[in-house]
Design a protein around this motif. Structure first.
Motif, PDB file in Angstrom:
ATOM      1  N   GLY A 163      10.146  -6.439   7.770  1.00 46.25           N
ATOM      2  CA  GLY A 163      11.006  -6.378   6.715  1.00 46.25           C
ATOM      3  C   GLY A 163      10.234  -6.015   5.414  1.00 46.25           C
ATOM      4  O   GLY A 163       9.215  -5.430   5.321  1.00 46.25           O
ATOM      5  N   ASP A 164      11.164  -5.602   4.182  1.00 48.43           N
ATOM      6  CA  ASP A 164      10.624  -5.167   3.131  1.00 48.43           C
ATOM      7  C   ASP A 164       9.391  -5.820   2.413  1.00 48.43           C
ATOM      8  O   ASP A 164       8.245  -4.981   1.923  1.00 48.43           O
ATOM      9  N   GLU A 165       9.119  -7.216   2.762  1.00 48.58           N
ATOM     10  CA  GLU A 165       8.161  -7.822   2.112  1.00 48.58           C
ATOM     11  C   GLU A 165       7.190  -8.496   3.412  1.00 48.58           C
ATOM     12  O   GLU A 165       5.896  -9.151   3.050  1.00 48.58           O
ATOM     13  N   GLY A 166       7.438  -8.127   4.469  1.00 48.93           N
ATOM     14  CA  GLY A 166       6.648  -8.559   5.677  1.00 48.93           C
ATOM     15  C   GLY A 166       7.001  -9.936   6.097  1.00 48.93           C
ATOM     16  O   GLY A 166       6.423 -10.565   6.874  1.00 48.93           O
ATOM     17  N   LEU A 213       4.647 -13.756  15.078  1.00 47.47           N
ATOM     18  CA  LEU A 213       6.053 -12.719  14.626  1.00 47.47           C
ATOM     19  C   LEU A 213       5.502 -11.658  13.825  1.00 47.47           C
ATOM     20  O   LEU A 213       4.479 -11.642  13.172  1.00 47.47           O
ATOM     21  N   PRO A 214       6.264 -10.649  13.782  1.00 51.39           N
ATOM     22  CA  PRO A 214       6.018  -9.369  13.316  1.00 51.39           C
ATOM     23  C   PRO A 214       5.856  -9.658  11.712  1.00 51.39           C
ATOM     24  O   PRO A 214       6.959 -10.367  11.186  1.00 51.39           O
ATOM     25  N   HIS A 215       4.914  -9.098  10.901  1.00 52.99           N
ATOM     26  CA  HIS A 215       4.978  -9.451   9.632  1.00 52.99           C
ATOM     27  C   HIS A 215       4.200  -8.198   8.759  1.00 52.99           C
ATOM     28  O   HIS A 215       3.661  -8.487   7.734  1.00 52.99           O
ATOM     29  N   LYS A 216       4.245  -6.890   9.160  1.00 51.90           N
ATOM     30  CA  LYS A 216       3.898  -5.652   8.596  1.00 51.90           C
ATOM     31  C   LYS A 216       5.209  -5.268   7.564  1.00 51.90           C
ATOM     32  O   LYS A 216       6.237  -5.118   8.000  1.00 51.90           O
ATOM     33  N   PRO A 217       5.002  -5.114   6.254  1.00 52.30           N
ATOM     34  CA  PRO A 217       6.041  -4.680   5.317  1.00 52.30           C
ATOM     35  C   PRO A 217       6.346  -3.376   5.652  1.00 52.30           C
ATOM     36  O   PRO A 217       5.574  -2.525   5.957  1.00 52.30           O
ATOM     37  N   ALA A 218       7.695  -3.284   6.023  1.00 51.57           N
ATOM     38  CA  ALA A 218       8.064  -1.987   6.181  1.00 51.57           C
ATOM     39  C   ALA A 218       9.392  -1.613   5.166  1.00 51.57           C
ATOM     40  O   ALA A 218      10.387  -2.325   5.222  1.00 51.57           O
ATOM     41  N   PRO A 219       9.230  -0.719   4.019  1.00 51.85           N
ATOM     42  CA  PRO A 219      10.272  -0.355   3.115  1.00 51.85           C
ATOM     43  C   PRO A 219      11.491   0.118   3.727  1.00 51.85           C
ATOM     44  O   PRO A 219      12.750   0.007   3.380  1.00 51.85           O
ATOM     45  N   ALA A 220      11.481   0.827   5.066  1.00 53.06           N
ATOM     46  CA  ALA A 220      12.675   1.202   5.730  1.00 53.06           C
ATOM     47  C   ALA A 220      12.693   0.550   7.328  1.00 53.06           C
ATOM     48  O   ALA A 220      11.950   0.853   7.817  1.00 53.06           O
ATOM     49  N   ARG A 221      13.856   0.445   7.851  1.00 46.00           N
ATOM     50  CA  ARG A 221      13.965   0.057   9.171  1.00 46.00           C
ATOM     51  C   ARG A 221      13.655   1.217  10.168  1.00 46.00           C
ATOM     52  O   ARG A 221      14.084   2.535   9.784  1.00 46.00           O
ATOM     53  N   GLY A 222      13.091   1.062  11.017  1.00 47.45           N
ATOM     54  CA  GLY A 222      12.745   2.150  12.415  1.00 47.45           C
ATOM     55  C   GLY A 222      11.592   2.834  11.870  1.00 47.45           C
ATOM     56  O   GLY A 222      10.999   3.415  12.733  1.00 47.45           O
ATOM     57  N   VAL A 223      10.758   2.443  10.983  1.00 48.04           N
ATOM     58  CA  VAL A 223       9.465   3.024  10.579  1.00 48.04           C
ATOM     59  C   VAL A 223       8.471   2.159  11.727  1.00 48.04           C
ATOM     60  O   VAL A 223       7.474   2.836  12.063  1.00 48.04           O
ATOM     61  N   SER A 268       2.054   2.849   1.370  1.00 45.79           N
ATOM     62  CA  SER A 268       2.761   1.843   0.973  1.00 45.79           C
ATOM     63  C   SER A 268       1.872   0.494   1.122  1.00 45.79           C
ATOM     64  O   SER A 268       1.818  -0.384  -0.039  1.00 45.79           O
ATOM     65  N   PHE A 269       1.062   0.329   1.977  1.00 49.08           N
ATOM     66  CA  PHE A 269       0.124  -0.529   1.902  1.00 49.08           C
ATOM     67  C   PHE A 269      -1.035  -0.896   0.706  1.00 49.08           C
ATOM     68  O   PHE A 269      -1.103  -1.903   0.217  1.00 49.08           O
ATOM     69  N   ALA A 270      -1.362   0.274   0.609  1.00 47.34           N
ATOM     70  CA  ALA A 270      -2.193   0.647  -0.598  1.00 47.34           C
ATOM     71  C   ALA A 270      -1.606   0.292  -2.008  1.00 47.34           C
ATOM     72  O   ALA A 270      -2.174  -0.460  -2.858  1.00 47.34           O
ATOM     73  N   GLU A 271      -0.589   0.605  -2.089  1.00 46.46           N
ATOM     74  CA  GLU A 271       0.381   0.532  -3.356  1.00 46.46           C
ATOM     75  C   GLU A 271       0.657  -1.127  -3.571  1.00 46.46           C
ATOM     76  O   GLU A 271       0.569  -1.578  -4.527  1.00 46.46           O
ATOM     77  N   ARG A 272       0.988  -1.698  -2.308  1.00 49.67           N
ATOM     78  CA  ARG A 272       1.071  -3.241  -2.525  1.00 49.67           C
ATOM     79  C   ARG A 272      -0.134  -3.967  -2.866  1.00 49.67           C
ATOM     80  O   ARG A 272      -0.136  -4.760  -3.517  1.00 49.67           O
ATOM     81  N   PHE A 287      -0.266 -17.154  13.199  1.00 50.07           N
ATOM     82  CA  PHE A 287      -1.194 -15.996  12.875  1.00 50.07           C
ATOM     83  C   PHE A 287      -0.592 -15.415  11.735  1.00 50.07           C
ATOM     84  O   PHE A 287       0.636 -14.748  11.845  1.00 50.07           O
ATOM     85  N   GLN A 288      -1.470 -14.935  10.711  1.00 47.92           N
ATOM     86  CA  GLN A 288      -0.975 -13.936   9.808  1.00 47.92           C
ATOM     87  C   GLN A 288      -2.085 -13.282   9.113  1.00 47.92           C
ATOM     88  O   GLN A 288      -3.211 -13.740   8.673  1.00 47.92           O
ATOM     89  N   HIS A 289      -1.824 -11.859   8.915  1.00 47.86           N
ATOM     90  CA  HIS A 289      -2.777 -11.073   8.346  1.00 47.86           C
ATOM     91  C   HIS A 289      -2.566 -11.083   6.713  1.00 47.86           C
ATOM     92  O   HIS A 289      -1.357 -11.491   6.081  1.00 47.86           O
ATOM     93  N   SER A 290      -3.132 -10.066   5.875  1.00 51.90           N
ATOM     94  CA  SER A 290      -2.993 -10.145   4.509  1.00 51.90           C
ATOM     95  C   SER A 290      -2.003  -9.175   3.916  1.00 51.90           C
ATOM     96  O   SER A 290      -2.181  -9.199   2.844  1.00 51.90           O
ATOM     97  N   LEU A 291      -1.223  -8.534   4.889  1.00 54.87           N
ATOM     98  CA  LEU A 291       0.017  -7.603   4.184  1.00 54.87           C
ATOM     99  C   LEU A 291       1.285  -8.334   3.587  1.00 54.87           C
ATOM    100  O   LEU A 291       1.516  -7.765   2.641  1.00 54.87           O
ATOM    101  N   PRO A 292       1.891  -9.172   4.319  1.00 52.46           N
ATOM    102  CA  PRO A 292       3.165  -9.919   3.920  1.00 52.46           C
ATOM    103  C   PRO A 292       3.065 -10.345   2.619  1.00 52.46           C
ATOM    104  O   PRO A 292       1.890 -10.995   2.123  1.00 52.46           O
ATOM    105  N   HIS A 293       4.071 -10.859   1.640  1.00 54.96           N
ATOM    106  CA  HIS A 293       3.811 -11.414   0.479  1.00 54.96           C
ATOM    107  C   HIS A 293       3.636 -12.745   0.666  1.00 54.96           C
ATOM    108  O   HIS A 293       4.073 -13.354   1.569  1.00 54.96           O
ATOM    109  N   PRO A 294       2.590 -13.398  -0.083  1.00 55.14           N
ATOM    110  CA  PRO A 294       2.082 -14.924   0.056  1.00 55.14           C
ATOM    111  C   PRO A 294       3.335 -15.851  -0.124  1.00 55.14           C
ATOM    112  O   PRO A 294       2.925 -16.943   0.229  1.00 55.14           O
TER     113      PRO A 294
END
Length: 282
Positions: free
Chosen positions: A183-186, A165-175, A250-254, A210-217
């Motif tokens: 979504g906001d937290e992946g 499933l999609p799990h990249k955090p995106a602070p705004a829809r359509g990005v 945004s990823f670096a800030e997270r 499958f999950q990479h290390s960007l979404p909130h744990p």
């Protein structure tokens, strides 16, 4: 930890696992744990084409793809673990949630699953999955809808459920495209999916994730309340220059805030830790 890569390569994984522990994620590292080949996010393929979907231990399947509806390195890693670990018993029931082009469902058919279904919210994905199954001589049932709510009650309870499933955090829809937007937290899809899986899966049935290390744990922490979570495989997922556009900041800030995990290799290339998890319903 079983089959281990060279210690300097393993260090980022150990740091990521410490990151998960700090967030209260309960897990074990499987005795048969292994490393998969690293992946770089550079895209060099045409958006509409066909190719052989090749997984060690499985016969190749011609995959028809369209735009973002296609298998990726995550699909391959999940199929590799399904084959390597012998997760699919002959005659078993397999559900592929968010099927895309249907490659996990077809992998399950190749491994001996008999009752195979696939869901997706995108009707174009279901049409593509159906076409790929027909071309491969496989029988899968497809259902349109969101996550597990798309599965009719008449269907057999699953032995194995797989979801990429999609799990990249995106602070705004359509990005990000729908296939990547978490979504906001992946975890906008992962958290409801895990709750639905806990409600419908029987004790001892398994979830391949499958999950990479960007979404909130927190999503893995919540999964651990109902499932025994085991790390089956990992790899480094390198980020290509410019791959995520403005989201790279945004990823670096997270990562600095401790809600995502990013690492760099000796040459300064940034990468994620990507894992295949096997979760067994308690």
């Amino acid at each position: 930890m079983g089959a281990r890569p060279h210690p300097p390569t393993l260090a980022p994984l150990e740091a990521y696992l410490d990151h998960l522990r700090r967030h209260g994620v309960p897990f074990v590292v499987d005795d048969a744990f292994c490393a998969h080949p690293d992946h770089c996010g550079a895209a060099d393929e045409a958006p509409d084409d066909s190719r052989d979907f090749v997984v060690p231990g499985l016969p190749p399947v011609v995959e028809r793809r369209r735009g973002t509806i296609r298998s990726d390195h995550a699909t391959v890693s999940m199929a590799m673990e399904m084959a390597r670990r012998g997760l699919i018993a002959p005659g078993s029931t397999f559900w592929d949630i968010g099927t895309g082009s249907g490659m996990l469902a077809l992998s399950a058919c190749s491994l001996g699953a008999r009752h195979v279904l696939a869901t997706d919210i995108d009707p174009d994905a279901l049409a593509l999955a159906s076409a790929n199954a027909a071309a491969a001589g496989a029988v899968i049932r497809v259902y349109a809808g969101s996550l597990l709510t798309a599965v009719p009650q008449r269907e057999r309870a699953p032995d194995i459920v797989a979801a990429n499933l999609p799990h990249k955090p995106a602070p705004a829809r359509g990005v990000l495209p729908l296939s990547e937007d978490g979504g906001d937290e992946g975890d906008a899809l992962l958290r409801p999916f895990f709750a639905q899986a806990a409600a419908c899966m029987a004790r001892g049935s398994r979830l391949v994730l499958f999950q990479h290390s960007l979404p909130h744990p927190r999503n893995l922490r919540e999964l651990g309340a109902h499932f025994r979570l085991s790390l089956s495989a990992w790899k480094r997922r390198f980020l290509a220059v410019g791959e995520n556009g403005e989201l790279a900041t945004s990823f670096a800030e997270r990562a600095r805030a401790g809600t995502s995990y990013l690492a760099t290799d000796e040459s300064g290339r940034s990468f994620l830790v990507a894992c295949v998890w096997i979760a067994t319903r308690r």
